[in-house]
Design an enzyme around this catalytic site. Structure first.
Site, PDB file in Angstrom:
ATOM      1  CD  GLU A  70      -2.988  -0.984  -0.013  1.00  0.00           C
ATOM      2  OE1 GLU A  70      -2.827  -0.090  -0.860  1.00  0.00           O
ATOM      3  OE2 GLU A  70      -3.872  -1.838  -0.079  1.00  0.00           O
ATOM      4  CG  HIS A  88      -4.044   0.276   5.478  1.00  0.00           C
ATOM      5  ND1 HIS A  88      -5.426   0.358   5.422  1.00  0.00           N
ATOM      6  CD2 HIS A  88      -3.710  -0.812   4.756  1.00  0.00           C
ATOM      7  CE1 HIS A  88      -5.885  -0.643   4.689  1.00  0.00           C
ATOM      8  NE2 HIS A  88      -4.865  -1.367   4.291  1.00  0.00           N
ATOM      9  CG  HIS A 124      -6.760  -5.174   6.810  1.00  0.00           C
ATOM     10  ND1 HIS A 124      -6.256  -6.215   6.054  1.00  0.00           N
ATOM     11  CD2 HIS A 124      -6.545  -4.055   6.062  1.00  0.00           C
ATOM     12  CE1 HIS A 124      -5.759  -5.751   4.915  1.00  0.00           C
ATOM     13  NE2 HIS A 124      -5.914  -4.436   4.900  1.00  0.00           N
ATOM     14  CE1 TYR A 179     -19.175  14.316  23.914  1.00  0.00           C
ATOM     15  CE2 TYR A 179     -17.067  15.145  23.145  1.00  0.00           C
ATOM     16  CZ  TYR A 179     -17.857  14.644  24.162  1.00  0.00           C
ATOM     17  OH  TYR A 179     -17.334  14.463  25.408  1.00  0.00           O
ATOM     18  CG  HIS A 228      -8.858  -2.726   1.902  1.00  0.00           C
ATOM     19  ND1 HIS A 228      -8.088  -2.364   0.822  1.00  0.00           N
ATOM     20  CD2 HIS A 228      -7.969  -3.075   2.862  1.00  0.00           C
ATOM     21  CE1 HIS A 228      -6.813  -2.496   1.120  1.00  0.00           C
ATOM     22  NE2 HIS A 228      -6.713  -2.924   2.359  1.00  0.00           N
ATOM     23  CE1 TYR A 262      -5.299  32.166  21.348  1.00  0.00           C
ATOM     24  CE2 TYR A 262      -7.194  32.881  22.632  1.00  0.00           C
ATOM     25  CZ  TYR A 262      -6.029  33.175  21.964  1.00  0.00           C
ATOM     26  OH  TYR A 262      -5.585  34.462  21.915  1.00  0.00           O
TER      27      TYR A 262
HETATM   28 ZN   LIG Z   1      -5.012  -3.304   3.437  1.00  0.00          ZN
END
Ligand SMILES: [Zn+2]
Length: 236
Positions: free
Chosen positions: A82, A100, A102, A121, A162, A217
């Site tokens: 990937e 990434h 799965h 939220y 995926h 802030y």
């Molecule tokens: Zn993957």
């Protein structure tokens, strides 16, 4: 930043090894699935393809340039399949790290829903409701393009049938977002078991984002004032 800062690259490799083991421990991936990367200047350190996370050593981490060119000096492992998606995200966003996964809750959602709606939220931490990008084969340029498009204004995207991708200003932030995304997907599934969940409106989400900014802030200002007074007045 130096093009090849050895200290920074070593730190990135060590971090990738540590977080790769966490992917398994936290249930975000199984076997060799999923992949993570860290950007150091104009070099990207990325997990190799086909090495189990428990067996991965720092020397196995691959280095690629932002244009995808392999860099010499690594142990000869092949970068994650990937890599094109990771590089496309670095090119399109301010990301300094990409995760990434799965993970099961987002994979289940990806096959059944067009997006993860805002039933809590905390989703403002990901930029709002998370889109599910259309399906494209793993490792393809089409998947990289679909992920980038669905990331517009978001720090997370779900890939249909995926998995998911999150990014952050550093690996800790990107990884926390992957955990948050999985938690939100699970929470949504639980809510669906009661019926049709209430979803927060865009105005309600904007209010949360504004309040979060205001508090951050305020904290920065108080911290800055304490420092200024400390310098001018000395100890009270
Ligand atoms: Zn993957």
């Amino acid at each position: 930043m130096d093009r090849r800062d050895p200290g920074e690259l070593d730190a990135a490799r060590a971090q990738l090894v540590r977080y790769s083991a966490r992917l398994l421990d936290d249930g975000l991936a199984v076997g060799t699935a999923g992949n993570i990367s860290v950007r150091a200047g104009d070099i990207v350190a990325i997990t190799p393809s086909g090495i189990g996370y428990r067996d991965m050593r720092a020397a196995d981490v691959c280095l690629v340039a932002l244009d995808g060119a392999r860099l010499t000096g690594d142990a000869g492992e092949t970068p994650s399949s990937e890599t094109p998606m990771h590089l496309a995200i670095y090119a399109a966003t301010s990301a300094a790290a990409v995760v990434h996964t799965h993970s099961p809750e987002v994979v289940a959602l990806s096959a059944a829903r067009p997006e993860l709606p805002a039933i809590h939220y905390a989703i403002t931490g990901l930029g709002g409701p998370v889109r599910v990008a259309p399906y494209a084969r793993f490792g393809s340029a089409a998947l990289a393009a679909a992920a980038v498009e669905a990331l517009d204004g978001r720090r997370a995207v779900i890939l249909r049938n995926h998995g998911a991708v999150t990014y952050g200003r550093d690996l800790a932030e990107a990884y926390d977002r992957a955990l948050l995304l999985e938690w939100l997907a699970r929470t949504y599934r639980l809510a669906l078991s009661y019926g049709e969940p209430a979803v927060l409106t865009a105005a309600e989400l904007d209010e949360v984002t504004a309040e979060t900014r205001r508090r951050r802030y305020g904290e920065q200002r108080r911290y800055g004032e304490r420092r200024r007074y400390g310098e001018r007045r000395g100890p009270a």
